[in-house]
Design an enzyme around this catalytic site. Sequence first.
Site, PDB file in Angstrom:
ATOM      1  N   LEU A  62       0.960  -1.099   0.313  1.00  0.00           N
ATOM      2  CA  LEU A  62       0.340  -0.068   0.267  1.00  0.00           C
ATOM      3  C   LEU A  62       0.785   1.443  -0.088  1.00  0.00           C
ATOM      4  O   LEU A  62       1.926   1.192   0.823  1.00  0.00           O
ATOM      5  CB  LEU A  62      -0.888   0.313   1.396  1.00  0.00           C
ATOM      6  CG  LEU A  62      -2.050  -0.868   1.667  1.00  0.00           C
ATOM      7  CD1 LEU A  62      -2.703  -0.960   2.820  1.00  0.00           C
ATOM      8  CD2 LEU A  62      -3.008  -1.061   0.818  1.00  0.00           C
ATOM      9  N   ASP A  63       1.256   2.177  -0.366  1.00  0.00           N
ATOM     10  CA  ASP A  63       1.546   3.242  -0.311  1.00  0.00           C
ATOM     11  C   ASP A  63       1.507   3.890   0.681  1.00  0.00           C
ATOM     12  O   ASP A  63       1.026   3.369   1.501  1.00  0.00           O
ATOM     13  CB  ASP A  63       1.457   3.716  -2.375  1.00  0.00           C
ATOM     14  CG  ASP A  63       0.316   5.122  -1.811  1.00  0.00           C
ATOM     15  OD1 ASP A  63      -0.618   5.484  -1.251  1.00  0.00           O
ATOM     16  OD2 ASP A  63      -0.658   4.430  -3.434  1.00  0.00           O
ATOM     17  N   ALA A  64       2.266   5.415   0.708  1.00  0.00           N
ATOM     18  CA  ALA A  64       2.332   5.871   1.570  1.00  0.00           C
ATOM     19  C   ALA A  64       0.522   6.426   2.071  1.00  0.00           C
ATOM     20  O   ALA A  64       0.511   6.447   3.337  1.00  0.00           O
ATOM     21  CB  ALA A  64       3.972   6.295   1.467  1.00  0.00           C
ATOM     22  N   ASP A  65       0.244   6.860   0.882  1.00  0.00           N
ATOM     23  CA  ASP A  65      -0.305   7.683   1.551  1.00  0.00           C
ATOM     24  C   ASP A  65      -1.786   6.905   1.368  1.00  0.00           C
ATOM     25  O   ASP A  65      -2.673   7.806   1.550  1.00  0.00           O
ATOM     26  CB  ASP A  65      -1.013   8.765  -0.396  1.00  0.00           C
ATOM     27  CG  ASP A  65       0.074   9.626  -0.335  1.00  0.00           C
ATOM     28  OD1 ASP A  65       0.875   9.983   0.141  1.00  0.00           O
ATOM     29  OD2 ASP A  65       0.405   9.829  -1.664  1.00  0.00           O
ATOM     30  N   SER A  66      -2.252   5.433   1.397  1.00  0.00           N
ATOM     31  CA  SER A  66      -2.749   4.560   1.252  1.00  0.00           C
ATOM     32  C   SER A  66      -2.553   3.878   2.950  1.00  0.00           C
ATOM     33  O   SER A  66      -1.912   3.838   3.436  1.00  0.00           O
ATOM     34  CB  SER A  66      -3.599   3.473   0.456  1.00  0.00           C
ATOM     35  OG  SER A  66      -3.246   3.864  -0.965  1.00  0.00           O
TER      36      SER A  66
END
Length: 188
Positions: A40-44
């Site tokens: 999961l990307d850092a923003d998710s």
Amino acid sequence: MLLAFHKPFGVLSQFSKEHPSHRTLAEFGFPKNVYPIGRLDADSEGLLLLSDEASWNDRLLHPRHAHERTYHAQVEKVMTEEALASLRKGVKLPDFQTLPCKAELLAEQPAHGPRIPPIRERKSIPTSWVALTLIEGKNRQVRRMTAAVGFPTLRLIRVSIGGLKLEALRLGPGEWKELGKPELDRIF
């Protein structure tokens, strides 16, 4: 061993620190020799599985197994039925064509706690929540798909992997647990 983790916003799905300001999985006290299954990307935010068994990667991530992952995306504006239909058919992105997916507008805002820091809000632009269920997961795919149909994602939360639901696990952001047989059975 298979672990479920509620990944908070701003945390990278890796153990190594590439930059001093980045938060990583290393700060959450996981057992040695586990690694994330997918990313999961850092923003998710949301459900992330970790394991010390390499076989989980292929079983859960390869599209040939059609293993579903469901996301709740808060998007700018109220998503139209036309945009939902485009998502369901698959979206042509500059570097690939997404596979068909399930997409629905959520009638009510889901009961997710507030994000820290909060998303940016504009008084003149409403938001809506959509549920997207995919069997593939390329880099920032959900965000790219919603943007391609004209509804940029403001907040993204993975809420389930197979039949394993984040809500049923009762994990707060930053919490994790080892999965037992009943939970493992729900994944498939």
